[in-house]
Write an enzyme that holds these catalytic residues in place. Structure first.
Site, PDB file in Angstrom:
ATOM      1  N   HIS A   1      50.835  69.521 -41.841  1.00 31.48           N
ATOM      2  CA  HIS A   1      49.914  68.711 -42.659  1.00 31.48           C
ATOM      3  C   HIS A   1      50.465  68.503 -44.075  1.00 31.48           C
ATOM      4  O   HIS A   1      49.834  68.857 -45.070  1.00 31.48           O
ATOM      5  CB  HIS A   1      48.515  69.345 -42.717  1.00 31.48           C
ATOM      6  CG  HIS A   1      47.476  68.391 -43.254  1.00 31.48           C
ATOM      7  ND1 HIS A   1      46.154  68.399 -42.843  1.00 31.48           N
ATOM      8  CD2 HIS A   1      47.545  67.378 -44.154  1.00 31.48           C
ATOM      9  CE1 HIS A   1      45.478  67.457 -43.470  1.00 31.48           C
ATOM     10  NE2 HIS A   1      46.316  66.824 -44.295  1.00 31.48           N
TER      11      HIS A   1
ATOM     12  N   ARG B   1      44.511  62.385 -39.335  1.00 26.17           N
ATOM     13  CA  ARG B   1      43.694  63.578 -39.138  1.00 26.17           C
ATOM     14  C   ARG B   1      43.741  64.027 -37.677  1.00 26.17           C
ATOM     15  O   ARG B   1      43.713  63.197 -36.759  1.00 26.17           O
ATOM     16  CB  ARG B   1      42.231  63.304 -39.518  1.00 26.17           C
ATOM     17  CG  ARG B   1      41.964  63.220 -41.004  1.00 26.17           C
ATOM     18  CD  ARG B   1      42.154  64.576 -41.698  1.00 26.17           C
ATOM     19  NE  ARG B   1      41.827  64.525 -43.115  1.00 26.17           N
ATOM     20  CZ  ARG B   1      42.711  64.337 -44.093  1.00 26.17           C
ATOM     21  NH1 ARG B   1      43.993  64.175 -43.824  1.00 26.17           N
ATOM     22  NH2 ARG B   1      42.320  64.341 -45.355  1.00 26.17           N
TER      23      ARG B   1
HETATM   24  P1  NDP Z   1      41.881  53.594 -46.709  1.00 29.70           P
HETATM   25  O1  NDP Z   1      40.430  53.879 -46.870  1.00 29.70           O
HETATM   26  O2  NDP Z   1      42.576  52.854 -47.787  1.00 29.70           O
HETATM   27  O3  NDP Z   1      42.130  52.789 -45.349  1.00 29.70           O
HETATM   28  C1  NDP Z   1      41.426  53.055 -44.193  1.00 29.70           C
HETATM   29  C2  NDP Z   1      41.721  51.963 -43.182  1.00 29.70           C
HETATM   30  O4  NDP Z   1      41.137  52.349 -41.926  1.00 29.70           O
HETATM   31  C3  NDP Z   1      41.113  50.619 -43.563  1.00 29.70           C
HETATM   32  O5  NDP Z   1      41.998  49.582 -43.243  1.00 29.70           O
HETATM   33  C4  NDP Z   1      39.867  50.547 -42.668  1.00 29.70           C
HETATM   34  O6  NDP Z   1      39.464  49.242 -42.316  1.00 29.70           O
HETATM   35  C5  NDP Z   1      40.348  51.275 -41.450  1.00 29.70           C
HETATM   36  N1  NDP Z   1      39.223  51.789 -40.660  1.00 29.70           N
HETATM   37  C6  NDP Z   1      38.296  52.704 -41.026  1.00 29.70           C
HETATM   38  N2  NDP Z   1      37.423  52.914 -40.039  1.00 29.70           N
HETATM   39  C7  NDP Z   1      37.787  52.099 -39.020  1.00 29.70           C
HETATM   40  C8  NDP Z   1      37.271  51.846 -37.743  1.00 29.70           C
HETATM   41  N3  NDP Z   1      36.186  52.469 -37.277  1.00 29.70           N
HETATM   42  N4  NDP Z   1      37.894  50.923 -36.975  1.00 29.70           N
HETATM   43  C9  NDP Z   1      38.989  50.276 -37.427  1.00 29.70           C
HETATM   44  N5  NDP Z   1      39.537  50.472 -38.636  1.00 29.70           N
HETATM   45  C10 NDP Z   1      38.943  51.382 -39.427  1.00 29.70           C
HETATM   46  O7  NDP Z   1      42.588  55.001 -46.467  1.00 29.70           O
HETATM   47  P2  NDP Z   1      44.086  55.426 -46.831  1.00 29.70           P
HETATM   48  O8  NDP Z   1      44.998  54.432 -46.245  1.00 29.70           O
HETATM   49  O9  NDP Z   1      44.213  55.744 -48.270  1.00 29.70           O
HETATM   50  O10 NDP Z   1      44.186  56.825 -46.049  1.00 29.70           O
HETATM   51  C11 NDP Z   1      44.023  56.903 -44.649  1.00 29.70           C
HETATM   52  C12 NDP Z   1      43.887  58.350 -44.203  1.00 29.70           C
HETATM   53  O11 NDP Z   1      45.144  59.022 -44.257  1.00 29.70           O
HETATM   54  C13 NDP Z   1      43.008  59.241 -45.082  1.00 29.70           C
HETATM   55  O12 NDP Z   1      41.639  59.026 -44.788  1.00 29.70           O
HETATM   56  C14 NDP Z   1      43.462  60.629 -44.681  1.00 29.70           C
HETATM   57  O13 NDP Z   1      42.678  61.149 -43.633  1.00 29.70           O
HETATM   58  C15 NDP Z   1      44.884  60.419 -44.188  1.00 29.70           C
HETATM   59  N6  NDP Z   1      45.848  61.129 -45.031  1.00 29.70           N
HETATM   60  C16 NDP Z   1      46.625  62.102 -44.448  1.00 29.70           C
HETATM   61  C17 NDP Z   1      47.538  62.795 -45.205  1.00 29.70           C
HETATM   62  C18 NDP Z   1      48.460  63.783 -44.576  1.00 29.70           C
HETATM   63  O14 NDP Z   1      49.233  64.418 -45.277  1.00 29.70           O
HETATM   64  N7  NDP Z   1      48.443  63.950 -43.270  1.00 29.70           N
HETATM   65  C19 NDP Z   1      47.689  62.548 -46.636  1.00 29.70           C
HETATM   66  C20 NDP Z   1      46.858  61.478 -47.144  1.00 29.70           C
HETATM   67  C21 NDP Z   1      45.967  60.815 -46.354  1.00 29.70           C
HETATM   68  P3  NDP Z   1      38.966  48.176 -43.434  1.00 29.70           P
HETATM   69  O15 NDP Z   1      40.198  47.856 -44.255  1.00 29.70           O
HETATM   70  O16 NDP Z   1      38.527  47.027 -42.647  1.00 29.70           O
HETATM   71  O17 NDP Z   1      37.906  48.867 -44.214  1.00 29.70           O
HETATM   72  C1  OXD Z   2      44.735  63.941 -48.021  1.00 25.98           C
HETATM   73  C2  OXD Z   2      45.453  65.016 -47.350  1.00 25.98           C
HETATM   74  O1  OXD Z   2      43.844  63.356 -47.420  1.00 25.98           O
HETATM   75  O2  OXD Z   2      46.104  65.814 -48.039  1.00 25.98           O
HETATM   76  O3  OXD Z   2      45.053  63.659 -49.190  1.00 25.98           O
HETATM   77  O4  OXD Z   2      45.435  65.088 -46.114  1.00 25.98           O
END
Ligand code: NDP
Ligand code: OXD
Length: 313
Positions: A276, A228
């Site tokens: 994006h 993001r």
């Molecule tokens: P998940 O919820 O599966 O994973 C999130 C990870 O981030 C977890 O390992 C979590 O830790 C960690 N985390 C969250 N907060 C913190 C923090 N404060 N400090 C340290 N670690 C933290 O999400 P996804 O992997 O499915 O997706 C990640 C992001 O990718 C989405 O939220 C979205 O914003 C982005 N995205 C972007 C897209 C694009 O096209 N650009 C498309 C799809 C997604 P823990 O495991 O310990 O909970």
């Molecule tokens: C998602 C994205 O979070 O499209 O799925 O960014």
């Protein structure tokens, strides 16, 4: 069973057809303003507040993406838009993990093999072999070790770079070093040559990647943001690129999207930009996932992908 669907820019046709096929007992309709008819499930992207307001009997709301920052922001701005008792789910993987792997592998190999340097040299008709990077020290550090972060680590394994992840809770992943929590951030960053951001956007991660954060990376590090834009202070990113603290960046997401035409990131020679779409929602995969989740919920089982609204992801 009644399902309502809303997406600000996509046609409902393929979604409704696919959902009807997989859930023949359901009636699926595209929600329109003024529709207060019954609904058991809502499938949404950026829904108007009035779509969900007062629907305390919903059994679940499915966000049509992996990130839920936008819908959680809407819920904050419109108290009462969705009762706390209604579960919110998100898409886990549904084909996005592979797309993220492709993006990350492409970027890391481009930087490791210095294709970015050669592209700049080509513009000057410059024939000059450059010294290669050492694989053993070309450490890739992934912020976030969730569904997508872990998948990107898996996708990078065949290339032999040292791999590390940073998350809130410690992980055990074969061949990957885990760093957990704020105290581990500094050592994580200090040893990271290529930083990949796959954190969710939450109050804790907004503006996390600033001057202080980037200064902890080794000089000349690389940065890939496929999570993001709100997590990065763009003026600090530009300053780090100017000073050489960052050698290059590949960016898919921005503070303001679409990225404004006059934004200096567009023309920076060391920045590559995509609009994006690092990983897009694949309709068939998403429908399979949601139909499975609804079937599980109807059977009294717990579907995967439930969002912890307090935690923000
Ligand atoms: P998940 O919820 O599966 O994973 C999130 C990870 O981030 C977890 O390992 C979590 O830790 C960690 N985390 C969250 N907060 C913190 C923090 N404060 N400090 C340290 N670690 C933290 O999400 P996804 O992997 O499915 O997706 C990640 C992001 O990718 C989405 O939220 C979205 O914003 C982005 N995205 C972007 C897209 C694009 O096209 N650009 C498309 C799809 C997604 P823990 O495991 O310990 O909970
Ligand atoms: C998602 C994205 O979070 O499209 O799925 O960014």
């Amino acid at each position: 069973m009644e399902i309502i669907w809303y997406h600000p820019s996509q046609s409902a046709t393929a979604w409704i057809r696919g959902l009807q096929q997989r859930l023949p007992q359901a009636r699926v309709r595209a929600w329109q303003p003024g529709d207060e008819g019954p609904a058991d499930y809502a499938l949404v992207r950026s829904p108007p507040a009035e779509m969900l307001r007062g629907r305390a009997t919903l059994r679940g709301v499915f966000a049509l993406g992996a990130g839920v920052d936008e819908i959680l922001k809407q819920l904050e701005q419109h108290p009462g838009m969705l009762p706390d008792s209604v579960p919110l789910y998100r898409l886990e993987d549904t084909g996005m993990a592979r797309q993220m792997q492709e993006y990350a592998v492409h970027s890391v190999l481009t930087w490791f093999r210095r294709f970015d340097d050669y592209q700049l040299q080509q513009q000057q008709a410059c024939w000059q072999p450059l010294p290669p990077y050492a694989r053993e020290t070309f450490t890739v550090g992934i912020l976030g070790a969730g569904v997508l972060g872990q998948s990107v680590a898996e996708g990078l394994k065949p290339w032999g770079f040292p791999l590390r992840v940073w998350s809130r809770s410690p992980k055990t992943i074969d061949g990957v070093t885990s760093f957990a929590g704020r105290d581990a951030l500094q050592p994580f960053l200090q040893g990271t040559q290529v930083l990949i951001n796959l954190l969710p956007s939450t109050p804790e991660t907004i503006n996390l990647i600033d001057q202080h954060f980037l200064a902890q990376l080794p000089h000349g590090a690389f940065f890939l943001n496929i999570a993001r834009g709100a997590q990065v202070v763009e003026a600090d990113l530009l300053a780090a690129l100017e000073s050489g603290q960052l050698k290059a960046a590949a960016l898919d997401v921005f503070q303001v999207e679409p990225l404004p035409e006059a934004h200096p990131l567009w023309s920076h020679p060391r920045v590559t930009i995509t609009p994006h779409n690092a990983a897009v929602t694949l309709i068939d995969e998403a429908i399979d996932y949601i139909a499975r989740a609804i079937t599980q919920d109807q059977a009294g089982e717990t579907p995967q992908g439930r969002v912890d609204r307090q935690r923000g992801y």
